[in-house]
Design a protein around this motif. Structure first.
Motif, mmCIF file in Angstrom:
data_model
loop_
_atom_site.group_PDB
_atom_site.id
_atom_site.type_symbol
_atom_site.label_atom_id
_atom_site.label_comp_id
_atom_site.label_asym_id
_atom_site.label_seq_id
_atom_site.Cartn_x
_atom_site.Cartn_y
_atom_site.Cartn_z
ATOM 1 N N GLN A 36 0.834 -1.197 0.000
ATOM 2 C CA GLN A 36 0.000 0.000 0.000
ATOM 3 C C GLN A 36 0.872 1.252 0.000
ATOM 4 O OE1 GLN A 36 -2.503 -0.681 3.424
ATOM 5 N NE2 GLN A 36 -4.125 -1.590 2.167
ATOM 6 N N ALA A 37 1.992 1.204 0.696
ATOM 7 C CA ALA A 37 2.900 2.350 0.750
ATOM 8 C C ALA A 37 3.487 2.664 -0.629
ATOM 9 C CB ALA A 37 4.008 2.100 1.765
ATOM 10 N N GLN A 38 3.798 1.634 -1.392
ATOM 11 C CA GLN A 38 4.358 1.853 -2.730
ATOM 12 C C GLN A 38 3.325 2.485 -3.661
ATOM 13 O OE1 GLN A 38 5.617 -2.268 -3.107
ATOM 14 N NE2 GLN A 38 7.748 -1.602 -3.370
ATOM 15 N N VAL A 39 2.105 1.996 -3.582
ATOM 16 C CA VAL A 39 1.038 2.573 -4.400
ATOM 17 C C VAL A 39 0.767 4.005 -3.957
ATOM 18 C CG1 VAL A 39 -1.408 2.402 -5.033
ATOM 19 C CG2 VAL A 39 0.010 0.337 -4.907
ATOM 20 N N ALA A 40 0.739 4.213 -2.665
ATOM 21 C CA ALA A 40 0.502 5.558 -2.133
ATOM 22 C C ALA A 40 1.559 6.533 -2.628
ATOM 23 C CB ALA A 40 0.490 5.512 -0.604
ATOM 24 N N ALA A 42 3.300 6.357 -5.341
ATOM 25 C CA ALA A 42 3.117 6.592 -6.777
ATOM 26 C C ALA A 42 1.956 7.546 -7.048
ATOM 27 C CB ALA A 42 2.876 5.266 -7.487
ATOM 28 N N VAL A 43 0.914 7.465 -6.225
ATOM 29 C CA VAL A 43 -0.271 8.298 -6.430
ATOM 30 C C VAL A 43 -0.111 9.657 -5.751
ATOM 31 C CG1 VAL A 43 -2.774 8.432 -6.017
ATOM 32 C CG2 VAL A 43 -1.745 6.282 -6.715
ATOM 33 N N GLY A 44 0.706 9.709 -4.707
ATOM 34 C CA GLY A 44 0.908 10.967 -3.986
ATOM 35 C C GLY A 44 0.004 11.131 -2.784
ATOM 36 N N VAL A 45 -0.301 10.001 -2.136
ATOM 37 C CA VAL A 45 -1.135 10.009 -0.937
ATOM 38 C C VAL A 45 -0.448 9.179 0.143
ATOM 39 C CG1 VAL A 45 -3.293 10.306 -2.230
ATOM 40 C CG2 VAL A 45 -2.475 7.998 -1.719
ATOM 41 N N THR A 46 -1.112 9.018 1.272
ATOM 42 C CA THR A 46 -0.563 8.188 2.341
ATOM 43 C C THR A 46 -0.994 6.737 2.153
ATOM 44 O OG1 THR A 46 -2.488 8.485 3.773
ATOM 45 C CG2 THR A 46 -0.707 10.127 3.974
ATOM 46 N N ALA A 47 -0.264 5.849 2.799
ATOM 47 C CA ALA A 47 -0.640 4.429 2.778
ATOM 48 C C ALA A 47 -2.014 4.246 3.423
ATOM 49 C CB ALA A 47 0.414 3.587 3.487
ATOM 50 N N GLN A 48 -2.327 5.076 4.412
ATOM 51 C CA GLN A 48 -3.634 4.996 5.062
ATOM 52 C C GLN A 48 -4.756 5.305 4.069
ATOM 53 O OE1 GLN A 48 -4.264 7.745 8.279
ATOM 54 N NE2 GLN A 48 -6.096 6.709 8.982
ATOM 55 N N ALA A 49 -4.531 6.249 3.156
ATOM 56 C CA ALA A 49 -5.549 6.564 2.142
ATOM 57 C C ALA A 49 -5.799 5.350 1.251
ATOM 58 C CB ALA A 49 -5.121 7.763 1.301
ATOM 59 N N VAL A 50 -4.725 4.693 0.824
ATOM 60 C CA VAL A 50 -4.876 3.500 -0.018
ATOM 61 C C VAL A 50 -5.608 2.412 0.764
ATOM 62 C CG1 VAL A 50 -3.650 1.683 -1.283
ATOM 63 C CG2 VAL A 50 -2.866 4.059 -1.440
ATOM 64 N N ALA A 51 -5.288 2.251 2.032
ATOM 65 C CA ALA A 51 -5.969 1.252 2.865
ATOM 66 C C ALA A 51 -7.468 1.550 2.942
ATOM 67 C CB ALA A 51 -5.356 1.220 4.259
#
Length: 79
Positions: A36-40, A42-51
């Motif tokens: 999730q951190a890697q995707v976050a 790349a997108v420019g958000v936090t890992a918590q947002a992806v979660a």
């Protein structure tokens, strides 16, 4: 009838990127071998947002919706 450039651009505003269901997004990310951190990052958000997006408790909005949808499509192509 021929559309003007301005009309074509305005019509793009109404196009909303398609996202798979939250559980499917998570499965796509995991199949791509990403955290999730890697995707976050790349997108420019936090890992918590992806979660939150993967759990279905939140949905990305505005420019983040397009960026996240593109990230999901890219991850899906990797698998």
């Amino acid at each position: 009838m021929t559309s003007t450039v301005a009309e074509k651009i305005r019509s793009l505003r109404n196009v909303r990127p398609e996202l798979p269901a939250p559980a499917v997004r998570k499965a796509i990310r995991e199949a791509a071998g990403l955290t999730q951190a890697q995707v976050a990052s790349a997108v420019g958000v936090t890992a918590q947002a992806v979660a939150l997006w993967e759990s279905g408790r939140r949905t990305p909005r505005g420019p983040l919706l397009g960026q996240y949808a593109e990230a999901v499509r890219t991850m899906q192509e990797l698998t």
